[in-house]
Design a protein around this motif. Structure first.
Motif, PDB file in Angstrom:
ATOM      1  N   TYR A 466      41.465 -12.904   5.002  1.00  0.00           N
ATOM      2  CA  TYR A 466      41.066 -11.498   5.076  1.00  0.00           C
ATOM      3  C   TYR A 466      40.416 -11.192   6.417  1.00  0.00           C
ATOM      4  O   TYR A 466      40.728 -10.204   7.071  1.00  0.00           O
ATOM      5  N   LEU A 467      39.504 -12.072   6.824  1.00  0.00           N
ATOM      6  CA  LEU A 467      38.844 -11.858   8.108  1.00  0.00           C
ATOM      7  C   LEU A 467      39.871 -11.887   9.235  1.00  0.00           C
ATOM      8  O   LEU A 467      39.785 -11.106  10.188  1.00  0.00           O
ATOM      9  N   GLU A 468      40.861 -12.765   9.109  1.00  0.00           N
ATOM     10  CA  GLU A 468      41.890 -12.814  10.145  1.00  0.00           C
ATOM     11  C   GLU A 468      42.673 -11.512  10.178  1.00  0.00           C
ATOM     12  O   GLU A 468      43.083 -11.049  11.254  1.00  0.00           O
ATOM     13  N   LEU A 470      41.432  -8.622   9.489  1.00  0.00           N
ATOM     14  CA  LEU A 470      40.545  -7.680  10.174  1.00  0.00           C
ATOM     15  C   LEU A 470      40.612  -7.894  11.683  1.00  0.00           C
ATOM     16  O   LEU A 470      40.633  -6.926  12.456  1.00  0.00           O
TER      17      LEU A 470
END
Lengths: 492, 388
Positions: A466-468, A470
């Protein structure tokens, strides 16, 4: 040297035009693509069940004379038509029971899902491919579970539900956390059946396909469940008997709902003398976790909603800015406004993609775990029921003994013998009850430990993804604005 | 005052002339009323003192604006748009909702939300101060308007202006503006234009006004969506905080989510300042330009009427000299309006282009800065998670 095999799952969706009169049945078929690959031991460091070098973990395969896995091994080695050793290549795997735990190999499932179009009916295809490990040697391999290395099967949504139903009835009451199947949605499914080819029905299909993939993945990741013949049949056999009692509004479905309600009532009346603080602690822990995850899920759903809103608003602004640019009579400013409109349009797409990531990665993960926790809590409840059953048998035995004592003083040899027989039977029951209770307690301990490890790993993996996502969004934003900047500077 | 400079870019070339420098160094917010301290530094002899301050309310600014609009001599000028009334409704409503929902949140969540709302309140406050300040600075940098008597009174008069305000209302009836607004569209489009320049300007301004009004509204919606996302991040981080006790992963995520929230919040407010405020300001400015066109159209209509009256007088052979004089005056007024109008509209365009350019550049630069910031934060967090 130890090896672990990897099971790769692909679920694709077949969209087909079906005649309307068949609406009553579940026409959707899913394609599951399973790929079993081997992996050198060094990469298995994270795999909780196959780590031979790692620290002694509270895993299912602890040295324990009553190793559950050993049982499963025997089950697999039984001869059955489907278990014929028919590997395409590689050495014929010898299923040699070996000393657990160090060299037990469990297939690890990795899944990726895609959708296909095909004629003849809505279906999901399961493609299964099993590739040979490089070296088998004296180690047991789960390769033997599959007779082919690559194959595909078609499954309906109700088949998935049927599978879950079978697994639940077999394993839940003895303490295994069986992953719950995705929920039925009457409204959503009706739209798809009627052949509505629009955005929302496409989204629904994708949501369902993704949910099924995650469900199947979790199921086959469970070392016990993977070896279950129903699971193997589900993955392998070309034709599956239709699961009949899974329809939401069927009589069986209603019966299930009634039973669930009855269970809930019963649970409230059981007062268990908890001798083991661990269980109380864990139950409390899961209660808290449930509350927090639900809250988090709500917040993330709100985030998805707002991001979709932002996307819509950005698109609207882009159009408005374009109109403003057309209206502007200063040439350079007019061009800059048009450029701004274009940038905002691209950004709108970015927001949409990000909202999807928010949803599929973050929100659905939380939803899955809220449902999983229900299964976890159910398992604790079954333990209570098992205890209750044991206690009931004990109380009954006590009564019978008292009755027998009374009969001693009467002259009824037949009745006395009958009483003695009943007592013997009950004594057996009581012993069995105690064994069952201890067994389920042990199983739950192992299951909870496995579940918690999986949960942490799952969350970590998904959060990183998920952070990737973003990061990607932000990097795209940088590109777009950096492209716009010279345009803005060019205004004179 | 450093944070205020960002809004000044909506109107450039202000406050450079040292002979009359105006600013609003501070303001007080009491309930609904905002009291501005208007500070003047001047070398002009027309003022009694070289350096002085007076307290003023929003209504005083409106009074000043209206008297300027209703001054015949300024009919050919674009009167700077009046500053909008300070609007604290939105943050106040949110504060109310927050109070109601306090029971459902953790203490930290509530504190964070309250901080966010206080920041929003402060942002509205800052914006209103700036918009009032810019109004005065537009006046002080205008060659004609800066010499206006009422303007001087506004800056200097150290008593309460409300008495004067009431008198002004009585003098002008107060209905003039309302009457004007409804009629101007019809009149502007109805009048036959003799001058190509004004014909073009008319078409352009009418169309541009409706477009920019739409864009302003859409930009506002975008900004609000950004703010909502920032609020969501607050709730998410609060829940992760509660989970943190159980789960190591959650703890690390807590920090990243909080930082993301800050960035998202900043994106929202920067977008608000650079884009939405810019559009909003020029929407009002274009309205002011349209007002100018209206006044000129009125003057043209008056002139045409005076022509008709003159013809009639000539026919009747009665009152010819008065009619001629009247016609001459109308023509003079019309010509004067046209001449100054042309100058004003041309410089207006230049001002607008410069302001848009400056704001677009600043907006793009800020977006890039925030995005780069986010990338660094996120990548740092990913590294941390992967290494564990």
């Amino acid at each position: 040297m130890s090896l672990c095999t990897e099971l790769v799952l692909d679920i694709t969706y077949h969209q087909v035009k079906a005649p309307l009169f068949l609406v009553a049945q579940d026409l959707t078929l899913f394609c599951i693509c399973v790929n079993v690959q081997s992996q050198p031991a060094s990469l298995a460091a994270e795999d909780i069940s196959t780590n031979s070098n790692g620290p002694k973990q509270d895993s299912l395969f602890d040295d324990d004379p009553e190793d559950l896995f050993a049982e499963a091994t025997e089950e697999v080695s039984l001869d059955s038509p489907e278990r014929d050793v028919l590997l395409s290549d590689g050495p014929s795997p010898a299923i040699t029971p070996i000393t657990p735990p160090t060299s037990v190999i469990t297939p690890r499932i990795v899944s990726c899902v895609f959708i296909e179009e095909e004629e003849g009916g809505d279906s999901f295809d399961i493609h299964i491919s099993v590739s040979d490990p490089e070296k088998v040697g004296e180690y047991m391999t789960s390769m033997s579970l599959f007779k082919r290395s690559e194959f595909a099967v078609k499954r309906r949504f109700s088949d998935f539900l049927g599978l879950h139903s079978k697994l639940a009835s077999k394993y839940l009451h003895i303490g295994y956390i069986v992953p719950p199947a995705p929920e039925k949605s009457i409204v959503g499914m009706t739209k798809v059946k009627v052949g509505k080819e629009d955005q929302s029905s496409n989204e629904f299909v994708e949501k369902r396909r993704s949910a099924l993939e995650r469900y199947l993945m979790r199921t086959v990741k469970h070392p016990i469940l993977l070896k279950d013949p129903d699971v193997l049949q589900f993955l392998e056999s070309s034709e599956l008997p239709r699961a009949v009692s899974t329809q939401a509004l069927s009589s069986a479905g209603l019966l299930r709902m009634v039973n669930k309600a009855a269970d809930a009532v019963n649970k409230m009346t059981i007062k268990m003398n908890e001798s083991d603080a661990w269980f109380e602690e864990k139950q409390q822990h899961f209660e808290n976790l449930d509350v927090q995850l639900r809250k988090l899920h709500t917040s993330v759903e709100s985030l998805v909603c707002h991001r979709k809103e932002l996307s819509v608003n950005t698109a609207q602004f882009a159009k408005s800015a374009a109109m403003l640019g057309n209206s502007e009579d200063h040439t350079a400013l007019s061009r800059a406004l048009s450029q701004l409109a274009e940038v905002e349009e691209k950004i709108d797409q970015l927001h949409q993609d990000q909202a999807n990531a928010d949803f599929y990665l973050f929100s659905e993960l939380l939803g899955d775990y809220v449902r999983l926790l229900t299964a976890v809590k159910g398992v604790f409840d079954h333990r209570m029921k098992t205890w209750q059953k044991w206690q009931d048998s004990q109380m009954l035995l006590q009564k019978k003994r008292e009755a027998e004592a009374k009969l001693q003083f009467t002259n009824k040899p037949d009745k006395l013998q009958q009483a003695k027989d009943e007592i013997k039977e009950l004594e057996g029951k009581v012993q069995q009850g105690e064994r069952d209770f201890e067994q389920i307690s042990k199983t739950i301990r192992k299951e909870v430990s496995r579940f918690e490890k999986e949960r942490v790993k799952d969350f970590k993996t998904i959060i990183i993804k998920y952070l990737e996502s973003l990061v990607q969004t932000q990097q795209q934003l940088i590109k777009y604005w950096e492209a716009f900047l010279p345009e803005a500077k060019a205004i004179s | 005052m450093m944070a205020f400079s960002s809004l000044r870019s909506v109107s450039v070339d202000l406050n450079h002339d040292a002979s009359l420098l105006i600013d609003i160094p501070d303001a007080l917010c009491e309930r609904d009323k905002v009291k501005f301290t208007v500070h003047t530094k001047t070398t002009l002899s027309s003022f009694q003192k070289p350096d002085f301050s007076v307290p003023r309310q929003h209504e005083d600014f409106i009074w000043l604006h209206d008297t300027l609009v209703e001054t015949e001599d300024y009919a050919g000028l674009i009167i700077p748009p009046a500053p909008p009334k300070p609007d604290f409704d939105s943050p106040r409503e949110k504060m109310h909702k927050l109070g109601e929902g306090e029971a459902t949140m953790t203490k930290e969540e509530y504190t964070k939300m309250k901080q966010e709302l206080e920041a929003e309140y402060l942002a509205v406050f800052k914006k209103t101060v700036q918009v009032h300040e810019i109004f005065l600075q537009r006046l002080s940098s205008h060659p004609v308007l800066s010499k206006d008597r009422n303007f001087q009174i506004f800056l200097e008069y150290d008593q309460d202006l409300s008495v004067r305000r009431k008198n002004a209302k009585e003098m002008f009836g107060g209905f003039f503006k309302n009457m004007v607004k409804s009629a101007d569209e019809v009149l502007i489009s109805g009048v036959k234009e003799v001058d190509d320049f004004f014909e073009q300007e008319k078409t352009f301004l009418l169309d541009y006004y409706s477009k920019i009004k739409d864009s302003t509204a859409k930009a506002e919606k975008m900004t609000r969506a950004h703010k909502n996302i920032a609020d969501d991040y607050i709730h998410i981080s609060a829940t992760l905080n509660s989970l943190a006790a159980d789960d190591m992963t959650a703890n690390k995520n807590l920090n990243i989510i909080l930082s993301l929230q800050k960035v998202e919040g900043r994106v929202a407010s920067d977008q608000d300042l650079k884009l939405t405020e810019l559009l909003r300001y020029y929407m009002r400015d274009i309205q002011a330009a349209k007002d100018l066109l209206y006044r000129r159209a009125r003057a043209l209509a008056d002139y045409e009427n005076s022509n008709k009256a003159l013809d009639k007088a000539r026919l009747k052979s009665k009152d010819i000299p008065q009619a001629e004089e009247h016609q001459r005056q109308c023509l003079q007024k019309f010509d004067k309006l046209s001449e100054s109008g042309k100058k004003e509209l041309t410089s207006f365009k230049g001002r607008r282009v410069v302001a848009f350019r400056k704001n677009f550049i600043e907006m793009a630069e800020l977006e890039i800065k925030h995005a780069k910031n986010s990338v660094t934060l996120l990548q740092g967090c990913i590294e941390l998670l992967k290494s564990n």
